[in-house]
Design a protein around this motif. Structure first.
Motif, PDB file in Angstrom:
ATOM      1  N   MET A   1      36.192  62.352  43.514  1.00 29.20           N
ATOM      2  CA  MET A   1      36.125  61.201  44.376  1.00 29.20           C
ATOM      3  C   MET A   1      34.871  60.889  44.842  1.00 29.20           C
ATOM      4  O   MET A   1      34.676  59.522  45.168  1.00 29.20           O
ATOM      5  N   ARG A   2      34.082  61.521  44.924  1.00 26.17           N
ATOM      6  CA  ARG A   2      32.582  61.084  45.326  1.00 26.17           C
ATOM      7  C   ARG A   2      32.026  60.010  44.184  1.00 26.17           C
ATOM      8  O   ARG A   2      31.374  58.897  44.426  1.00 26.17           O
ATOM      9  N   GLN A   3      32.130  60.393  42.948  1.00 20.56           N
ATOM     10  CA  GLN A   3      31.744  59.502  41.610  1.00 20.56           C
ATOM     11  C   GLN A   3      32.589  58.354  41.965  1.00 20.56           C
ATOM     12  O   GLN A   3      31.902  57.244  41.459  1.00 20.56           O
ATOM     13  N   VAL A   6      30.772  56.156  44.382  1.00 15.89           N
ATOM     14  CA  VAL A   6      29.329  55.756  44.163  1.00 15.89           C
ATOM     15  C   VAL A   6      29.130  54.885  43.251  1.00 15.89           C
ATOM     16  O   VAL A   6      28.588  53.793  43.150  1.00 15.89           O
ATOM     17  N   HIS A   7      30.241  54.870  42.198  1.00 16.48           N
ATOM     18  CA  HIS A   7      30.293  53.895  40.886  1.00 16.48           C
ATOM     19  C   HIS A   7      30.696  52.685  41.462  1.00 16.48           C
ATOM     20  O   HIS A   7      30.396  51.584  41.005  1.00 16.48           O
ATOM     21  N   LEU A  12      29.555  47.000  42.576  1.00 18.37           N
ATOM     22  CA  LEU A  12      29.440  45.549  43.403  1.00 18.37           C
ATOM     23  C   LEU A  12      28.295  45.271  43.735  1.00 18.37           C
ATOM     24  O   LEU A  12      27.888  44.074  43.724  1.00 18.37           O
ATOM     25  N   GLU A  13      27.112  46.165  43.841  1.00 22.15           N
ATOM     26  CA  GLU A  13      25.907  45.755  44.074  1.00 22.15           C
ATOM     27  C   GLU A  13      25.020  45.334  42.857  1.00 22.15           C
ATOM     28  O   GLU A  13      24.449  44.218  42.856  1.00 22.15           O
ATOM     29  N   HIS A  14      25.525  45.836  41.545  1.00 19.63           N
ATOM     30  CA  HIS A  14      25.018  45.314  40.439  1.00 19.63           C
ATOM     31  C   HIS A  14      25.534  43.806  40.204  1.00 19.63           C
ATOM     32  O   HIS A  14      24.804  42.829  40.095  1.00 19.63           O
ATOM     33  N   LEU A  33      36.661  45.955  48.736  1.00 23.45           N
ATOM     34  CA  LEU A  33      36.209  47.035  48.079  1.00 23.45           C
ATOM     35  C   LEU A  33      36.777  48.468  48.932  1.00 23.45           C
ATOM     36  O   LEU A  33      37.007  49.454  48.397  1.00 23.45           O
ATOM     37  N   GLY A  34      36.447  48.333  50.340  1.00 25.31           N
ATOM     38  CA  GLY A  34      36.609  49.433  51.151  1.00 25.31           C
ATOM     39  C   GLY A  34      38.025  49.672  51.182  1.00 25.31           C
ATOM     40  O   GLY A  34      38.640  50.904  51.078  1.00 25.31           O
TER      41      GLY A  34
END
Length: 52
Positions: A1-3, A6-7, A12-14, A33-34
């Motif tokens: 879930m953490r992965q 993070v991805h 999105l930042e990328h 996204l949230g």
């Protein structure tokens, strides 16, 4: 879930950094996204607990 989280954030930042997303859509994209992450994490949690 953490992965997954993070991805998703990193992707999105990328996209924002490389101009793939119009700056005027930034807030809307973060909110979407949230919502999508909440749905995905709830589904994964339910599946792991055998309730899905």
């Amino acid at each position: 879930m953490r992965q997954l989280s993070v991805h998703a954030f990193a992707e999105l930042e990328h996209d924002l950094a490389n101009g793939r997303i119009d700056r005027s859509e930034t807030e809307q994209r973060w909110r979407q996204l949230g919502e999508d992450l909440i749905t995905a994490l709830c589904g994964l949690s339910a599946a792991l607990l055998g309730r899905g």
